[in-house]
Design a protein around this motif. Structure first.
Motif, PDB file in Angstrom:
ATOM      1  N   GLU A   1       0.828  -1.202   0.000  1.00 51.27           N
ATOM      2  CA  GLU A   1       0.000   0.000   0.000  1.00 51.27           C
ATOM      3  C   GLU A   1       0.866   1.258   0.000  1.00 51.27           C
ATOM      4  O   GLU A   1       0.592   2.220  -0.736  1.00 51.27           O
ATOM      5  CB  GLU A   1      -0.922  -0.015   1.221  1.00 51.27           C
ATOM      6  CG  GLU A   1      -1.866   1.173   1.277  1.00 51.27           C
ATOM      7  CD  GLU A   1      -2.884   1.035   2.388  1.00 51.27           C
ATOM      8  OE1 GLU A   1      -3.429   2.072   2.817  1.00 51.27           O
ATOM      9  OE2 GLU A   1      -3.138  -0.115   2.817  1.00 51.27           O
TER      10      GLU A   1
ATOM     11  N   ASP B   1     -13.773   0.923  -0.391  1.00 55.89           N
ATOM     12  CA  ASP B   1     -12.543   1.351   0.269  1.00 55.89           C
ATOM     13  C   ASP B   1     -11.527   1.691  -0.802  1.00 55.89           C
ATOM     14  O   ASP B   1     -11.156   0.838  -1.612  1.00 55.89           O
ATOM     15  CB  ASP B   1     -12.034   0.220   1.173  1.00 55.89           C
ATOM     16  CG  ASP B   1     -10.902   0.702   2.059  1.00 55.89           C
ATOM     17  OD1 ASP B   1     -10.669   1.921   2.098  1.00 55.89           O
ATOM     18  OD2 ASP B   1     -10.255  -0.145   2.709  1.00 55.89           O
ATOM     19  N   ARG B   2     -11.082   2.936  -0.788  1.00 59.25           N
ATOM     20  CA  ARG B   2     -10.153   3.390  -1.818  1.00 59.25           C
ATOM     21  C   ARG B   2      -9.052   4.231  -1.183  1.00 59.25           C
ATOM     22  O   ARG B   2      -9.254   4.860  -0.141  1.00 59.25           O
ATOM     23  CB  ARG B   2     -10.875   4.250  -2.865  1.00 59.25           C
ATOM     24  CG  ARG B   2     -11.929   3.536  -3.679  1.00 59.25           C
ATOM     25  CD  ARG B   2     -12.706   4.523  -4.518  1.00 59.25           C
ATOM     26  NE  ARG B   2     -13.422   5.487  -3.682  1.00 59.25           N
ATOM     27  CZ  ARG B   2     -13.901   6.637  -4.123  1.00 59.25           C
ATOM     28  NH1 ARG B   2     -13.722   6.984  -5.399  1.00 59.25           N
ATOM     29  NH2 ARG B   2     -14.544   7.461  -3.320  1.00 59.25           N
ATOM     30  N   ILE B   3      -7.922   4.226  -1.850  1.00 62.52           N
ATOM     31  CA  ILE B   3      -6.827   5.138  -1.495  1.00 62.52           C
ATOM     32  C   ILE B   3      -6.909   6.320  -2.450  1.00 62.52           C
ATOM     33  O   ILE B   3      -6.881   6.145  -3.678  1.00 62.52           O
ATOM     34  CB  ILE B   3      -5.468   4.423  -1.615  1.00 62.52           C
ATOM     35  CG1 ILE B   3      -5.402   3.213  -0.668  1.00 62.52           C
ATOM     36  CG2 ILE B   3      -4.327   5.382  -1.321  1.00 62.52           C
ATOM     37  CD1 ILE B   3      -4.164   2.372  -0.855  1.00 62.52           C
TER      38      ILE B   3
ATOM     39  N   ARG C   1      -8.660  -0.285  -2.800  1.00 67.11           N
ATOM     40  CA  ARG C   1      -7.843  -1.060  -1.867  1.00 67.11           C
ATOM     41  C   ARG C   1      -7.979  -2.575  -2.126  1.00 67.11           C
ATOM     42  O   ARG C   1      -7.015  -3.326  -1.985  1.00 67.11           O
ATOM     43  CB  ARG C   1      -8.243  -0.739  -0.428  1.00 67.11           C
ATOM     44  CG  ARG C   1      -7.188  -1.152   0.600  1.00 67.11           C
ATOM     45  CD  ARG C   1      -7.641  -0.755   1.998  1.00 67.11           C
ATOM     46  NE  ARG C   1      -7.803   0.686   2.110  1.00 67.11           N
ATOM     47  CZ  ARG C   1      -6.817   1.507   2.430  1.00 67.11           C
ATOM     48  NH1 ARG C   1      -5.599   1.025   2.643  1.00 67.11           N
ATOM     49  NH2 ARG C   1      -7.026   2.790   2.525  1.00 67.11           N
TER      50      ARG C   1
END
Length: 603
Positions: A28, A249-251, A270
């Motif tokens: 990540e 869910d994301r960055i 993610r």
């Protein structure tokens, strides 16, 4: 085994979890660094784009007078209008030539006249352009340079599919008055060209780049530019909300150009990012399961190797508790447990040998006791009988004395001529009947004997001197006086298991409850006393005691068989004997029909 598995699997699970989380965090972080670097590159590219098009749109300000004069058509002659139109076309063509990606340039005067220059085949429809919502908002724009959001090509005459971005400038006169709008339609691809590295990263991690203006309108979307989405989908109302709901869910990394004209947002799902690490997680789970299976099999093998001899040892100990001294015959390993089993086998063999010696010694002692009692046959009774014979012969001088001697001889023959191997119930009853005949002679026919035994039972085997001592005890302890005749009944019946049950009942004086309890306790101890070595008891006036008979029955037939008493308080006593059916040479095999042989022996 559970502890062994726990000790092996816990470290494996902990190490796998730590490696997985560290790998996920590292991946990540690496992805964020890559996305940040790429966002920075996009920011630089967009800054260059804004600067270049700011200059391009400013280039028309050189002809500010021409632009402002576009709104005064009524004061110009036809020739001046033609020259003005040619000058505008020349200016727009010059703007078009500044950037190769520009295909259509439009100039809208303050009186909403539309001048355009295009290298495409389709031209702009004035009325359709002026009705566009995005155009109406530009008239009120506070910023001179602007970039619109994506919009369709519905104001073109061909109304083609796809979307365009309009870059332009609000034009003012030297006095600051509104002079018009310069509009440059661009293909969204012109804003940002996707390089090969981004395409690879996008396909690998599902990355997307979204560029929007200050009003929050989407100017560029990498998904539409790459063909994953259509421009129509991006232009639909609520597309941003739908996209946000679709990705849990994301960055997200954000940035903007220097003057804030454009906002940059890079998104990485993610779940897509962790897809590779999830594959590693799946492989780790499979490895853990396989390791658990292998460890379980190994644990079972080790446990079986260790516990098998221990279980065999425990079974042999339980057999020893039940009186069966059997060694463990399986071959044992050469470890400590095998050595223990070997020592246990030696101990069992020694104990069995000692028990056998003691048992044989006890049997020999009891056999000697029995032979001694056979040879003695109660001298007191024998002396009294002989005295009676002598007195009867002196008084009567008849054949009765000869009969008594014949009876006594028969008793000697039955008692001394059998060792037990061929002694039958019939022999035992004959001996008892002869004994009672002698007692009737002594006591003037005061005893009446009734025998009821099935005929097929008479030839069954029985150990000698069992019934007669019980009858003798009945006379010695139950006979009251000469005022009443005493009755003794001997009955033989078959049990449900087809064993032989013999009951000897008298109507004598009976015994007290205390005496009965003592006698029952003594008979119950016969099972435990049958292997004990003890002094040979001298026979008393009671002949063979009931306990002696009970011990002989246990020794000869086993613990299932017994002798017991059932006595009344004031009158009568019953003795029961249970022995197995052992066939003789003849008879004792037909137990279906019961024939009673009744012997009535009395005065």
């Amino acid at each position: 085994m559970a502890g062994y598995l726990l000790a092996c699997l816990l470290p494996l699970l902990c190490v796998s979890a730590i490696i997985f989380h560290q790998s996920a965090a590292s991946l990540e972080n690496s992805s964020q660094e890559f996305a940040a670097l790429y966002t920075s590159q996009i920011k630089t590219s967009l800054n260059d784009f804004v600067k270049e098009y700011d200059k391009v749109t400013k280039s028309v300000l050189v002809d500010n007078k021409l632009i402002y004069s576009l709104g005064d058509k009524q004061s110009l002659s036809m020739n001046e209008l033609v020259n003005q139109s040619v000058a505008v076309q020349s200016m727009l063509m010059r703007v078009t030539l500044l950037k190769s990606e520009i295909s259509t340039v439009m100039l809208v005067s303050r009186d909403d006249s539309v001048y355009q220059y295009t290298t495409a085949t389709s031209r702009v429809n004035r009325e359709a352009l002026l009705s566009q919502e995005w155009y109406k908002q530009l008239r009120n724009s506070a910023e001179p340079f602007f970039i619109t959001g994506l919009h369709d090509r519905s104001y073109y005459e061909d109304k083609g599919s796809g979307a365009v971005v309009t870059v332009g400038r609000v034009l003012y006169s030297s006095g600051g008055a509104y002079a018009g709008l310069l509009l440059i339609d661009l293909d969204p691809f012109a804003l940002l060209q996707l390089d090969h590295e981004f395409v690879l990263a996008r396909d690998k991690y599902g990355m997307s780049v979204i560029i929007s203006n200050r009003q929050g309108e989407i100017v560029y979307h990498s998904g539409a530019a790459s063909g994953q989405l259509s421009w129509k989908q991006v232009l639909e109302p609520g597309f941003e909300d739908f996209k946000n709901n679709g990705v849990e869910d994301r960055i997200i990394l954000s940035g903007s150009t220097d003057h804030g004209n454009l906002l940059i947002k890079t998104e990485i799902p993610r779940a897509k990012l962790l897809q590779k690490i999830n594959q590693i997680k799946g492989m780790t789970v499979i490895v853990i399961l396989l390791s658990s299976l292998i460890l379980t099999l190994i644990s079972f093998g080790l446990s079986f190797t260790i516990t098998r001899p221990i279980k065999a040892l425990r079974r042999s100990m339980k057999q020893a508790e039940a009186g069966q001294y059997v060694p463990i015959e399986k071959e044992q390993a050469g470890d400590e447990i095998g050595s223990l089993v070997h020592s246990y086998n030696n101990m069992i063999l020694t104990i069995r040998s000692l028990i056998k010696d003691v048992y044989i010694a006890e049997i020999k002692q009891r056999q000697a006791k029995f032979i001694a009692l056979q040879n003695q046959i109660n001298p007191h009774m024998l002396y009294n009988t002989l005295e009676s014979i002598r007195m009867r012969a002196l008084v009567n001088d008849d054949e009765e004395a000869a009969d008594m001697i014949a009876i006594l001889a028969s008793m000697f023959r039955l008692a001394l001529g059998k060792e037990g191997s061929h002694h039958s119930v019939k022999h035992e009853l004959e001996y008892t009947a002869n004994y009672l005949q002698l007692q009737n002679i002594r006591f003037d026919n005061m005893f009446q004997l009734n025998i009821r035994v099935p005929e097929e039972m008479l030839n069954c085997h029985i150990i000698p001197l069992v019934i007669q001592p019980i009858v003798e005890n009945s006379i010695n302890h139950g006979f009251l006086d000469y005022s009443r005749q005493m009755h003794i009944d001997i009955e033989g019946v078959w049990t449900e298991e087809w064993d032989i049950l013999i009951r000897i009942t008298d109507d004598g004086s009976g015994m007290s409850l205390h005496k009965q309890a003592q006698l029952l306790t003594s008979l119950e101890n016969a099972q435990s006393d049958k292997y004990k070595l003890g002094e040979i008891d001298e026979p008393g006036s009671q002949g063979l005691g009931l306990k002696n008979i009970a011990e002989r029955i246990k020794l000869q037939y086993g613990d299932r068989y017994y002798l017991t008493i059932r006595s009344g308080v004031d009158r009568g006593t019953m003795v029961e004997i249970l022995i197995p059916k052992i066939q003789g040479d003849v008879g004792c095999e037909n137990r279906n029909e019961v024939l009673w042989d009744e012997i009535d022996l009395g005065g």
